[in-house]
Design a protein around this motif. Structure first.
Motif, PDB file in Angstrom:
ATOM      1  N   LYS A   1       3.239  21.660  -5.281  1.00  0.00           N
ATOM      2  CA  LYS A   1       3.571  22.799  -4.432  1.00  0.00           C
ATOM      3  C   LYS A   1       3.527  24.093  -5.227  1.00  0.00           C
ATOM      4  N   ALA A   2       4.106  24.081  -6.429  1.00  0.00           N
ATOM      5  CA  ALA A   2       4.132  25.279  -7.266  1.00  0.00           C
ATOM      6  C   ALA A   2       2.724  25.713  -7.679  1.00  0.00           C
ATOM      7  N   ALA A   3       1.825  24.733  -7.826  1.00  0.00           N
ATOM      8  CA  ALA A   3       0.453  25.032  -8.237  1.00  0.00           C
ATOM      9  C   ALA A   3      -0.475  25.256  -7.042  1.00  0.00           C
ATOM     10  N   ASN A   4       0.078  25.207  -5.815  1.00  0.00           N
ATOM     11  CA  ASN A   4      -0.699  25.384  -4.583  1.00  0.00           C
ATOM     12  C   ASN A   4      -1.845  24.374  -4.498  1.00  0.00           C
ATOM     13  N   LEU A   5      -1.522  23.109  -4.801  1.00  0.00           N
ATOM     14  CA  LEU A   5      -2.502  22.036  -4.764  1.00  0.00           C
ATOM     15  C   LEU A   5      -2.208  21.087  -3.608  1.00  0.00           C
ATOM     16  N   ARG A   6      -3.265  20.583  -2.976  1.00  0.00           N
ATOM     17  CA  ARG A   6      -3.097  19.592  -1.932  1.00  0.00           C
ATOM     18  C   ARG A   6      -2.767  18.250  -2.581  1.00  0.00           C
ATOM     19  N   PHE A   7      -1.779  17.549  -2.008  1.00  0.00           N
ATOM     20  CA  PHE A   7      -1.297  16.306  -2.608  1.00  0.00           C
ATOM     21  C   PHE A   7      -1.118  15.281  -1.495  1.00  0.00           C
ATOM     22  N   GLY A   8      -2.133  14.419  -1.332  1.00  0.00           N
ATOM     23  CA  GLY A   8      -2.126  13.447  -0.251  1.00  0.00           C
ATOM     24  C   GLY A   8      -1.965  12.028  -0.745  1.00  0.00           C
ATOM     25  N   CYS A   9      -1.645  11.134   0.196  1.00  0.00           N
ATOM     26  CA  CYS A   9      -1.408   9.727  -0.133  1.00  0.00           C
ATOM     27  C   CYS A   9      -2.192   8.838   0.823  1.00  0.00           C
ATOM     28  N   THR A  10      -2.705   7.724   0.304  1.00  0.00           N
ATOM     29  CA  THR A  10      -3.468   6.809   1.145  1.00  0.00           C
ATOM     30  C   THR A  10      -2.561   5.727   1.734  1.00  0.00           C
ATOM     31  N   VAL A  11      -1.734   6.146   2.675  1.00  0.00           N
ATOM     32  CA  VAL A  11      -1.150   5.189   3.623  1.00  0.00           C
ATOM     33  C   VAL A  11      -1.987   5.350   4.900  1.00  0.00           C
ATOM     34  N   GLN A  12      -3.237   4.960   4.730  1.00  0.00           N
ATOM     35  CA  GLN A  12      -4.291   5.320   5.680  1.00  0.00           C
ATOM     36  C   GLN A  12      -4.184   4.613   7.025  1.00  0.00           C
TER      37      GLN A  12
ATOM     38  N   ILE B   1      -8.972  21.757   1.908  1.00  0.00           N
ATOM     39  CA  ILE B   1      -9.334  22.680   0.822  1.00  0.00           C
ATOM     40  C   ILE B   1     -10.199  23.814   1.358  1.00  0.00           C
ATOM     41  N   LEU B   2     -11.193  23.467   2.156  1.00  0.00           N
ATOM     42  CA  LEU B   2     -12.129  24.487   2.640  1.00  0.00           C
ATOM     43  C   LEU B   2     -11.492  25.427   3.654  1.00  0.00           C
ATOM     44  N   ASN B   3     -10.539  24.914   4.423  1.00  0.00           N
ATOM     45  CA  ASN B   3      -9.952  25.711   5.508  1.00  0.00           C
ATOM     46  C   ASN B   3      -8.491  26.053   5.288  1.00  0.00           C
ATOM     47  N   ASP B   4      -7.986  25.736   4.105  1.00  0.00           N
ATOM     48  CA  ASP B   4      -6.638  26.143   3.679  1.00  0.00           C
ATOM     49  C   ASP B   4      -5.551  25.664   4.637  1.00  0.00           C
ATOM     50  N   HIS B   5      -5.470  24.343   4.800  1.00  0.00           N
ATOM     51  CA  HIS B   5      -4.360  23.786   5.587  1.00  0.00           C
ATOM     52  C   HIS B   5      -3.786  22.573   4.872  1.00  0.00           C
ATOM     53  N   GLU B   6      -2.643  22.096   5.322  1.00  0.00           N
ATOM     54  CA  GLU B   6      -1.994  20.938   4.720  1.00  0.00           C
ATOM     55  C   GLU B   6      -2.798  19.683   5.015  1.00  0.00           C
ATOM     56  N   VAL B   7      -2.711  18.695   4.132  1.00  0.00           N
ATOM     57  CA  VAL B   7      -3.423  17.442   4.342  1.00  0.00           C
ATOM     58  C   VAL B   7      -2.719  16.616   5.419  1.00  0.00           C
ATOM     59  N   ILE B   8      -3.434  15.656   5.975  1.00  0.00           N
ATOM     60  CA  ILE B   8      -2.936  14.881   7.096  1.00  0.00           C
ATOM     61  C   ILE B   8      -1.783  13.960   6.698  1.00  0.00           C
ATOM     62  N   ILE B   9      -1.785  13.487   5.430  1.00  0.00           N
ATOM     63  CA  ILE B   9      -0.699  12.623   4.954  1.00  0.00           C
ATOM     64  C   ILE B   9      -0.186  13.170   3.624  1.00  0.00           C
ATOM     65  N   PRO B  10       0.615  14.232   3.670  1.00  0.00           N
ATOM     66  CA  PRO B  10       1.177  14.757   2.417  1.00  0.00           C
ATOM     67  C   PRO B  10       2.164  13.758   1.816  1.00  0.00           C
ATOM     68  N   VAL B  11       2.251  13.736   0.498  1.00  0.00           N
ATOM     69  CA  VAL B  11       3.165  12.810  -0.171  1.00  0.00           C
ATOM     70  C   VAL B  11       4.607  13.048   0.264  1.00  0.00           C
ATOM     71  N   SER B  12       4.930  14.292   0.591  1.00  0.00           N
ATOM     72  CA  SER B  12       6.292  14.581   1.054  1.00  0.00           C
ATOM     73  C   SER B  12       6.653  13.762   2.289  1.00  0.00           C
ATOM     74  N   SER B  13       5.654  13.455   3.133  1.00  0.00           N
ATOM     75  CA  SER B  13       5.915  12.670   4.340  1.00  0.00           C
ATOM     76  C   SER B  13       6.036  11.177   4.042  1.00  0.00           C
ATOM     77  N   VAL B  14       5.652  10.769   2.845  1.00  0.00           N
ATOM     78  CA  VAL B  14       5.701   9.363   2.447  1.00  0.00           C
ATOM     79  C   VAL B  14       6.981   9.058   1.665  1.00  0.00           C
ATOM     80  N   ARG B  15       7.668  10.100   1.209  1.00  0.00           N
ATOM     81  CA  ARG B  15       8.898   9.892   0.441  1.00  0.00           C
ATOM     82  C   ARG B  15       9.920   9.036   1.193  1.00  0.00           C
ATOM     83  N   PRO B  16      10.157   9.259   2.521  1.00  0.00           N
ATOM     84  CA  PRO B  16      11.115   8.407   3.223  1.00  0.00           C
ATOM     85  C   PRO B  16      10.733   6.931   3.226  1.00  0.00           C
ATOM     86  N   THR B  17       9.432   6.640   3.185  1.00  0.00           N
ATOM     87  CA  THR B  17       8.990   5.255   3.110  1.00  0.00           C
ATOM     88  C   THR B  17       9.346   4.658   1.756  1.00  0.00           C
TER      89      THR B  17
END
Length: 356
Positions: free
Chosen positions: A113-124, A310-326
């Motif tokens: 988050k601090a580095a403004n990087l997308r961080f996704g997880c494969t709980v596909q 990345i190209l359109n500057d939006h959050e990824v579909i499965i951010p790691v933050s959403s996987v933390r509760p799992t």
């Protein structure tokens, strides 16, 4: 931002081909290279997928053509790899579980988050059309009050599977059925119904005496919204059957078998219901009979979404933050099995749970 997004894969084991094929099938994605501690395996994989080979992660991260690193290393190595990629300014897709502790997961999320990087997880499994239909029905209130939510994963893995890589027989490395396999389906319950309030779990090794880890999980769960459920997961049940997700509400029931809708029944029928009942492909394997017995279409959705984010500057579909509760739910199950009692969430990290 340039139109082409360069990818690299860290780890060329069992799951890496699904990432490579997803990248190559994407629009505007390009597989640049791969890295693995097993140089021979990395070289063979790179040759098969027309990619470069890097001798180390540090070398790979110096390549400016690489925008995204897909981390497919053993589970206990995710944290160090994510933090290195973050420091190098690379976006990240990490295999599940994102890390082995909540502390590591929180540090990774904050660093990206601090580095403004997308961080996704494969709980596909989340992106399957059948699961998305259930999610939409829940969010729109069609089920009314959710009463029960279950996940059944009755798979088979041979003893050879657990000895195919050193880490696969090590619970400390994240090889137990709960964190390695059932994570996907525990995640679906959390994604669909919400975070858990408490768990009561038992873990046993029923069919793989040559490894010191659990191959079978049985857990009663209660959600914060009051719904109850069961998670049953095993790699002991030959020949293996498709995963089964069941959602029961006061006004309807939905069952997903494999990736296909198996039952879709509500008190108030809607015009789209017949179409929904046909979602999914019953012939598509979902991992029941073997570790490579599934397709890469779900991975491709995650990869394509990363490119678009990345190209359109939006959050990824499965951010790691959403996987933390799992991850917290999974850790709670290990706590419960170790202490033979009901565990209330939230939990705190305790690495002794990785001892069987």
């Amino acid at each position: 931002m340039k139109d082409n997004i360069g990818f690299a894969i860290l780890g060329t084991g069992l799951v890496a081909p699904f990432h490579a094929n997803a990248i190559k099938a994407s629009t505007n994605g390009q597989l640049i290279g791969v890295c693995d501690v097993d140089k021979e395996r990395a070289g063979k994989f790179a040759s098969e997928h027309d990619a470069a080979v890097y001798t180390s992660l540090d070398e790979m991260l110096k390549d400016d053509r690489i925008n995204v690193v897909n981390i497919a290393t053993p589970n206990h190595l995710h944290y160090d790899a994510v933090m290195a990629c973050c420091r190098a300014g690379k976006h990240i897709i990490v295999e599940k579980p994102p890390a082995m502790t909540l502390k590591e997961t929180d540090e990774m999320i904050e660093a990206c988050k601090a580095a403004n990087l997308r961080f996704g997880c494969t709980v596909q499994s989340r992106v399957r059309k059948s699961i998305q239909a259930v999610k939409k029905a829940i969010d729109s209130g069609r089920f009314g009050k959710i009463l029960n939510a279950d996940a059944y994963m009755k798979w088979y893995r041979s003893s050879e599977y657990y000895h195919s890589d050193g880490w696969r027989s090590s619970r400390k490395s994240g090889a137990g059925v709960t964190v390695q396999h059932a994570f996907h389906y525990i995640d679906l319950l959390v994604y669909l119904v919400g975070p858990l309030a408490n768990v009561q779990a038992q873990m046993k090794n029923l069919a793989h005496p040559s490894v010191k880890l659990e191959d079978t999980l049985l857990s009663f769960i209660e959600f914060k919204n009051g719904a109850q459920g069961v998670v049953q997961a095993s790699t002991a049940f030959w020949p293996g059957t498709d995963i089964r997700i069941e959602i029961n509400g006061e006004n309807g029931t939905a069952i997903v078998l494999g990736e296909k809708i198996d039952k879709w029944s509500f008190k108030d029928e809607l015009p789209e219901d017949e179409e929904i009942r046909n979602l999914g492909n019953a012939a598509q394997a979902t991992g029941a009979s073997g570790p490579a017995a599934f397709g890469f279409a779900d991975h491709q959705v995650v990869v394509q979404d990363m490119i678009d984010a990345i190209l359109n500057d939006h959050e990824v579909i499965i951010p790691v933050s959403s996987v933390r509760p799992t991850l917290e739910a999974v850790l709670a199950m290990y706590h419960s099995a170790a202490k033979n009692c009901k565990i209330e969430l939230p939990v705190v990290d305790d690495e002794s749970i990785w001892e069987l």
